[in-house]
Design a protein around this motif. Structure first.
Motif, PDB file in Angstrom:
ATOM      1  N   ARG A  54       0.836  -1.200   0.000  1.00 43.13           N
ATOM      2  CA  ARG A  54       0.000   0.000   0.000  1.00 43.13           C
ATOM      3  C   ARG A  54       0.872   1.252   0.000  1.00 43.13           C
ATOM      4  O   ARG A  54       0.536   2.254  -0.630  1.00 43.13           O
ATOM      5  CB  ARG A  54      -0.929  -0.010   1.210  1.00 43.13           C
ATOM      6  CG  ARG A  54      -1.939   1.138   1.188  1.00 43.13           C
ATOM      7  CD  ARG A  54      -2.916   1.098   2.355  1.00 43.13           C
ATOM      8  NE  ARG A  54      -3.810  -0.042   2.226  1.00 43.13           N
ATOM      9  CZ  ARG A  54      -3.993  -0.964   3.194  1.00 43.13           C
ATOM     10  NH1 ARG A  54      -3.359  -0.874   4.343  1.00 43.13           N
ATOM     11  NH2 ARG A  54      -4.819  -1.966   2.996  1.00 43.13           N
ATOM     12  N   GLU A  55       2.007   1.201   0.688  1.00 43.58           N
ATOM     13  CA  GLU A  55       2.916   2.350   0.749  1.00 43.58           C
ATOM     14  C   GLU A  55       3.442   2.760  -0.622  1.00 43.58           C
ATOM     15  O   GLU A  55       3.830   3.910  -0.828  1.00 43.58           O
ATOM     16  CB  GLU A  55       4.109   2.036   1.663  1.00 43.58           C
ATOM     17  CG  GLU A  55       3.751   1.944   3.120  1.00 43.58           C
ATOM     18  CD  GLU A  55       4.922   1.528   4.000  1.00 43.58           C
ATOM     19  OE1 GLU A  55       4.746   1.520   5.226  1.00 43.58           O
ATOM     20  OE2 GLU A  55       6.020   1.206   3.470  1.00 43.58           O
ATOM     21  N   VAL A  56       3.468   1.829  -1.568  1.00 45.97           N
ATOM     22  CA  VAL A  56       3.937   2.142  -2.926  1.00 45.97           C
ATOM     23  C   VAL A  56       2.775   2.200  -3.925  1.00 45.97           C
ATOM     24  O   VAL A  56       2.967   2.125  -5.133  1.00 45.97           O
ATOM     25  CB  VAL A  56       5.041   1.155  -3.398  1.00 45.97           C
ATOM     26  CG1 VAL A  56       6.292   1.327  -2.566  1.00 45.97           C
ATOM     27  CG2 VAL A  56       4.548  -0.281  -3.386  1.00 45.97           C
ATOM     28  N   GLY A  57       1.556   2.299  -3.395  1.00 47.78           N
ATOM     29  CA  GLY A  57       0.390   2.497  -4.250  1.00 47.78           C
ATOM     30  C   GLY A  57      -0.179   1.247  -4.885  1.00 47.78           C
ATOM     31  O   GLY A  57      -0.911   1.343  -5.871  1.00 47.78           O
ATOM     32  N   ILE A  58       0.134   0.089  -4.337  1.00 46.31           N
ATOM     33  CA  ILE A  58      -0.392  -1.160  -4.887  1.00 46.31           C
ATOM     34  C   ILE A  58      -1.278  -1.819  -3.838  1.00 46.31           C
ATOM     35  O   ILE A  58      -0.827  -2.127  -2.735  1.00 46.31           O
ATOM     36  CB  ILE A  58       0.743  -2.118  -5.313  1.00 46.31           C
ATOM     37  CG1 ILE A  58       1.608  -1.455  -6.386  1.00 46.31           C
ATOM     38  CG2 ILE A  58       0.168  -3.442  -5.813  1.00 46.31           C
ATOM     39  CD1 ILE A  58       2.841  -2.244  -6.761  1.00 46.31           C
ATOM     40  N   ASP A  59      -2.531  -2.033  -4.191  1.00 47.27           N
ATOM     41  CA  ASP A  59      -3.503  -2.625  -3.283  1.00 47.27           C
ATOM     42  C   ASP A  59      -3.644  -4.111  -3.591  1.00 47.27           C
ATOM     43  O   ASP A  59      -4.131  -4.487  -4.659  1.00 47.27           O
ATOM     44  CB  ASP A  59      -4.851  -1.917  -3.439  1.00 47.27           C
ATOM     45  CG  ASP A  59      -5.914  -2.442  -2.489  1.00 47.27           C
ATOM     46  OD1 ASP A  59      -5.607  -3.310  -1.637  1.00 47.27           O
ATOM     47  OD2 ASP A  59      -7.064  -1.979  -2.602  1.00 47.27           O
ATOM     48  N   ILE A  60      -3.209  -4.957  -2.658  1.00 48.40           N
ATOM     49  CA  ILE A  60      -3.333  -6.410  -2.850  1.00 48.40           C
ATOM     50  C   ILE A  60      -4.391  -7.005  -1.916  1.00 48.40           C
ATOM     51  O   ILE A  60      -4.484  -8.218  -1.772  1.00 48.40           O
ATOM     52  CB  ILE A  60      -1.977  -7.132  -2.675  1.00 48.40           C
ATOM     53  CG1 ILE A  60      -1.405  -6.935  -1.266  1.00 48.40           C
ATOM     54  CG2 ILE A  60      -0.985  -6.707  -3.760  1.00 48.40           C
ATOM     55  CD1 ILE A  60      -0.175  -7.806  -0.975  1.00 48.40           C
ATOM     56  N   THR A  61      -5.214  -6.154  -1.303  1.00 52.84           N
ATOM     57  CA  THR A  61      -6.172  -6.638  -0.309  1.00 52.84           C
ATOM     58  C   THR A  61      -7.216  -7.591  -0.878  1.00 52.84           C
ATOM     59  O   THR A  61      -7.782  -8.395  -0.136  1.00 52.84           O
ATOM     60  CB  THR A  61      -6.903  -5.472   0.390  1.00 52.84           C
ATOM     61  OG1 THR A  61      -7.538  -4.659  -0.596  1.00 52.84           O
ATOM     62  CG2 THR A  61      -5.936  -4.639   1.215  1.00 52.84           C
ATOM     63  N   ALA A  62      -7.487  -7.532  -2.169  1.00 51.02           N
ATOM     64  CA  ALA A  62      -8.494  -8.418  -2.757  1.00 51.02           C
ATOM     65  C   ALA A  62      -7.946  -9.822  -3.011  1.00 51.02           C
ATOM     66  O   ALA A  62      -8.714 -10.755  -3.267  1.00 51.02           O
ATOM     67  CB  ALA A  62      -9.026  -7.828  -4.058  1.00 51.02           C
ATOM     68  N   ALA A  63      -6.654 -10.002  -2.926  1.00 50.98           N
ATOM     69  CA  ALA A  63      -6.048 -11.316  -3.183  1.00 50.98           C
ATOM     70  C   ALA A  63      -6.379 -12.282  -2.048  1.00 50.98           C
ATOM     71  O   ALA A  63      -6.467 -11.892  -0.884  1.00 50.98           O
ATOM     72  CB  ALA A  63      -4.538 -11.175  -3.328  1.00 50.98           C
ATOM     73  N   VAL A  64      -6.562 -13.535  -2.417  1.00 48.60           N
ATOM     74  CA  VAL A  64      -6.854 -14.587  -1.444  1.00 48.60           C
ATOM     75  C   VAL A  64      -5.829 -15.704  -1.640  1.00 48.60           C
ATOM     76  O   VAL A  64      -5.627 -16.163  -2.768  1.00 48.60           O
ATOM     77  CB  VAL A  64      -8.278 -15.150  -1.655  1.00 48.60           C
ATOM     78  CG1 VAL A  64      -8.563 -16.291  -0.700  1.00 48.60           C
ATOM     79  CG2 VAL A  64      -9.318 -14.048  -1.502  1.00 48.60           C
ATOM     80  N   PRO A  65      -5.156 -16.136  -0.576  1.00 52.39           N
ATOM     81  CA  PRO A  65      -4.203 -17.245  -0.724  1.00 52.39           C
ATOM     82  C   PRO A  65      -4.865 -18.475  -1.352  1.00 52.39           C
ATOM     83  O   PRO A  65      -5.968 -18.864  -0.966  1.00 52.39           O
ATOM     84  CB  PRO A  65      -3.759 -17.521   0.718  1.00 52.39           C
ATOM     85  CG  PRO A  65      -3.918 -16.188   1.406  1.00 52.39           C
ATOM     86  CD  PRO A  65      -5.171 -15.611   0.799  1.00 52.39           C
ATOM     87  N   GLN A  66      -4.185 -19.035  -2.354  1.00 50.95           N
ATOM     88  CA  GLN A  66      -4.708 -20.172  -3.110  1.00 50.95           C
ATOM     89  C   GLN A  66      -3.777 -21.367  -2.975  1.00 50.95           C
ATOM     90  O   GLN A  66      -2.559 -21.207  -2.923  1.00 50.95           O
ATOM     91  CB  GLN A  66      -4.808 -19.814  -4.600  1.00 50.95           C
ATOM     92  CG  GLN A  66      -5.699 -18.639  -4.904  1.00 50.95           C
ATOM     93  CD  GLN A  66      -7.157 -18.939  -4.664  1.00 50.95           C
ATOM     94  OE1 GLN A  66      -7.645 -20.015  -4.982  1.00 50.95           O
ATOM     95  NE2 GLN A  66      -7.866 -17.987  -4.071  1.00 50.95           N
ATOM     96  N   LEU A  67      -4.339 -22.557  -2.992  1.00 49.88           N
ATOM     97  CA  LEU A  67      -3.558 -23.785  -2.968  1.00 49.88           C
ATOM     98  C   LEU A  67      -2.974 -24.038  -4.352  1.00 49.88           C
ATOM     99  O   LEU A  67      -3.688 -23.968  -5.358  1.00 49.88           O
ATOM    100  CB  LEU A  67      -4.431 -24.969  -2.549  1.00 49.88           C
ATOM    101  CG  LEU A  67      -3.737 -26.334  -2.519  1.00 49.88           C
ATOM    102  CD1 LEU A  67      -2.607 -26.351  -1.491  1.00 49.88           C
ATOM    103  CD2 LEU A  67      -4.748 -27.427  -2.209  1.00 49.88           C
TER     104      LEU A  67
END
Length: 145
Positions: A54-67
């Motif tokens: 987030r500090e560099v302007g990239i939002d990864i909050t929608a990602a979900v860990p996958q097998l």
């Protein structure tokens, strides 16, 4: 020519591989399909990794860990592992790289920022290779028989 698929794999799919996927989506845009998975996925993203991105302007909050599934590897052109050892299946004709990176799990934000920045450097190099057409070149995996 179809766009290449890059798969990032780490153990929990909650930090390194998600940060790498975020960087590749940001830096390569639509020229590549990005996937990530883990050999033992966590139930949520590492909140410090989310904060660092987030500090560099990239939002990864929608990602979900996958097998990690065999089909994920089969469908990818480039497979980049990050500390998952031999859990990743090997298929002939794929490009494999192992990026040795500190696991951000349990690390303070200052350490995770360093991991984030190292991942960015490696992803920038990969994007350059994708742009020049060399990323899809096969590097035989030493363990493949």
């Amino acid at each position: 020519m179809s766009k290449p698929t890059v798969l990032f794999v780490c153990v929990h799919n909650a930090g390194r591989s998600q940060m790498a996927a975020g960087w590749l989506r940001k830096l390569a845009g639509e020229i590549v399909e990005v996937r990530s998975a883990g050999s033992e996925p966590a139930d949520q993203l590492n909140p410090v990794a989310v904060q660092a991105m987030r500090e560099v302007g990239i939002d990864i909050t929608a990602a979900v860990p996958q097998l990690l599934a065999t089909e994920d590897v089969r469908a990818s052109d480039v497979v980049i592992t990050m500390g998952c050892g031999d859990t990743c299946p090997v298929f002939p004709g794929k490009r494999y790289e192992d990026w040795e990176l500190l696991d951000p799990a349990g690390q303070p934000i200052e350490v995770v920022r360093g991991v984030r920045d190292e991942i960015r450097r490696r992803v920038e190099k990969l994007v350059g290779e994708l742009g020049s057409g060399t990323a899809g070149r096969v590097h035989d995996h030493d363990d493949a028989e």
